[in-house]
Motif scaffolding. Structure first.
Motif, PDB file in Angstrom:
ATOM      1  N   VAL A 206     -10.476 -27.163  39.099  1.00  0.00           N
ATOM      2  CA  VAL A 206      -8.988 -26.143  38.541  1.00  0.00           C
ATOM      3  C   VAL A 206      -8.011 -26.205  39.781  1.00  0.00           C
ATOM      4  CG1 VAL A 206      -8.673 -23.169  38.431  1.00  0.00           C
ATOM      5  CG2 VAL A 206     -10.807 -24.440  37.485  1.00  0.00           C
ATOM      6  N   GLN A 207      -6.240 -26.522  39.015  1.00  0.00           N
ATOM      7  CA  GLN A 207      -5.162 -26.751  39.874  1.00  0.00           C
ATOM      8  C   GLN A 207      -4.650 -25.365  39.777  1.00  0.00           C
ATOM      9  OE1 GLN A 207      -5.208 -29.511  41.504  1.00  0.00           O
ATOM     10  NE2 GLN A 207      -6.470 -31.067  40.402  1.00  0.00           N
ATOM     11  N   ASP A 208      -4.303 -24.820  40.978  1.00  0.00           N
ATOM     12  CA  ASP A 208      -3.539 -23.811  41.698  1.00  0.00           C
ATOM     13  C   ASP A 208      -4.909 -22.568  41.273  1.00  0.00           C
ATOM     14  OD1 ASP A 208      -0.992 -24.617  42.064  1.00  0.00           O
ATOM     15  OD2 ASP A 208      -0.747 -24.610  39.782  1.00  0.00           O
ATOM     16  N   TRP A 209      -5.841 -22.777  41.391  1.00  0.00           N
ATOM     17  CA  TRP A 209      -7.320 -21.710  41.770  1.00  0.00           C
ATOM     18  C   TRP A 209      -6.595 -21.016  42.948  1.00  0.00           C
ATOM     19  CZ3 TRP A 209     -10.112 -19.833  45.384  1.00  0.00           C
ATOM     20  CH2 TRP A 209     -11.370 -18.885  44.861  1.00  0.00           C
ATOM     21  N   GLN A 210      -7.099 -19.197  41.743  1.00  0.00           N
ATOM     22  CA  GLN A 210      -7.623 -17.781  42.999  1.00  0.00           C
ATOM     23  C   GLN A 210      -8.646 -17.636  42.743  1.00  0.00           C
ATOM     24  OE1 GLN A 210      -3.091 -16.762  41.165  1.00  0.00           O
ATOM     25  NE2 GLN A 210      -2.612 -16.164  43.153  1.00  0.00           N
TER      26      GLN A 210
END
Length: 298
Positions: A206-210
Motif C-alpha cells: 500500500v503506497q502512501d499508507w496512512q
C-alpha cells in the motif's frame, strides 16, 4: 439548524485537510479471513476480513470493513461538499464486526489496544498497553497453508489453547490480533475449540499508507489516545457500552432533541435513539471474547 450544519461542514473539511498532513508510508498489508463464533452458546459461525498493516516501526491490526468503504464514502462526502446538501451517511456505512485497533511496536512488540468512545460529541481514543511473552512450542510438523510453506507451533493465551502455522518465507515475526514472536509470519492460527480462526488470504503493498482511514477522519478521530491501566480501560469501555450517550445526554435539551436534521428523516432525538440502538446491537452481538482471561504480565 441550517446554519449549524453549514458550520459543521466547514469544520469537517478543514479537519480532513489537516489530517491529510499525517505522514505517509509504504505498508505491507496482509489480509486475514477471520471465522469466529460470536455467541458461545451457538454453533453459528461468522466471517469477516481483517488486515495487518506492517510499516517500518510497527504493525496495525483491525477489521477491514471500514477501510474497505473509504472510496465510496469519499465520493459521497465530496458530493455533499459540492452541493452543500447534508446526507445521512449512516445509511451508506457498513458497521464492522470488531471495533478494536491493535498496534504492535517493533522491535519490542509492545501491544497497544485501542477502542473509541464518545466524549460529548467528540470521539475519544482510549488504550491500554501490555508486553506479551508468548510461550511458543515449535513443532517439526509442516504443512502447505494456501501458497505458503508453514510450520506448526502451539501456545496458550487468554484462557485458550492455540495452534499456529507460520512461514519463514515471510520474514515478519508478527500475526493477526496480538499474536507475534514466531520466526516468520503467522499464516493461520485458531484455538482448540475453533471459536476464532484466522487464515491469511493474500497481501499487497500500500503506497502512501496512512494509519487513519478516510472514514475515521470524517468521524473526527485522530491518532492521540488516552493511556489507561487495563482495569481502568475495561471499566471505561464497559460503561460506554452500557450507555453510549452518557456524556452527550446532559447537553441535549428538549428543544434541541425536537429539531429536525437537514437531509435526514426525523429529529435529533430520533437520530440519537437510532444510534443508541446501533451501538447496543453491535456490542450485544458478541458475548464470546477472544480472551477469556487477561494475559499474565511478565
Amino acid at each position: 439548524m441550517k446554519k449549524l450544519f453549514s458550520t459543521f461542514f466547514i469544520a469537517l473539511f478543514v479537519f480532513i485537510s489537516a489530517q491529510d498532513n499525517e505522514s505517509k508510508e509504504t505498508a505491507n498489508r496482509f489480509f486475514y479471513e477471520l471465522t469466529f463464533k460470536p455467541k458461545k452458546d451457538s454453533a453459528k459461525l461468522e466471517k469477516v476480513m481483517t488486515v495487518l498493516d506492517i510499516v517500518k516501526d510497527r504493525s496495525i491490526y483491525r477489521d477491514y470493513t471500514v477501510i474497505g468503504q473509504d472510496s465510496i464514502i469519499k465520493v459521497q462526502v465530496e458530493a455533499m461538499q459540492k452541493s452543500g446538501v447534508f446526507k445521512d451517511l449512516s445509511k451508506s456505512i457498513k458497521m464492522p464486526k470488531f471495533s478494536e485497533k491493535i498496534i504492535k511496536s517493533y522491535p519490542e512488540m509492545k501491544v497497544e489496544y485501542i477502542e473509541r468512545i464518545a466524549s460529548g460529541f467528540t470521539p475519544l481514543g482510549i488504550a491500554y498497553y501490555e508486553t506479551i511473552k508468548f510461550d511458543w512450542k515449535i513443532s517439526t510438523d509442516k504443512e502447505k497453508i494456501g501458497s505458503y510453506n508453514a510450520q506448526k507451533a502451539t501456545t496458550e493465551f487468554g484462557g485458550r489453547k492455540w495452534t499456529a502455522w507460520f512461514s519463514t518465507d515471510v520474514p515478519f515475526q508478527d500475526g493477526p490480533y496480538k499474536f507475534s514472536g514466531l520466526p516468520g509470519l503467522i499464516v493461520k492460527i485458531e484455538d482448540a475449540d475453533k471459536n476464532y480462526s484466522w487464515v491469511l488470504q493474500g497481501n499487497k503493498k500500500v503506497q502512501d499508507w496512512q494509519e487513519l482511514s478516510y472514514t475515521e477522519k470524517i468521524s473526527g478521530m485522530n491518532l492521540k489516545v488516552n493511556e489507561l491501566s487495563r482495569e481502568k480501560f475495561e471499566k471505561t469501555f464497559n460503561d460506554f457500552k452500557k450507555d453510549p450517550f452518557a456524556t452527550v445526554r446532559p447537553m441535549m435539551t428538549q428543544d434541541v432533541m425536537s429539531k429536525s436534521i437537514p437531509g435526514m428523516d426525523g429529529t435529533v432525538g430520533d437520530m440519537m435513539k437510532k444510534q443508541e440502538k446501533m451501538y447496543k446491537d453491535f456490542f450485544n452481538a458478541n458475548d464470546n471474547p477472544i480472551e477469556l482471561v487477561k494475559a499474565i504480565k511478565k
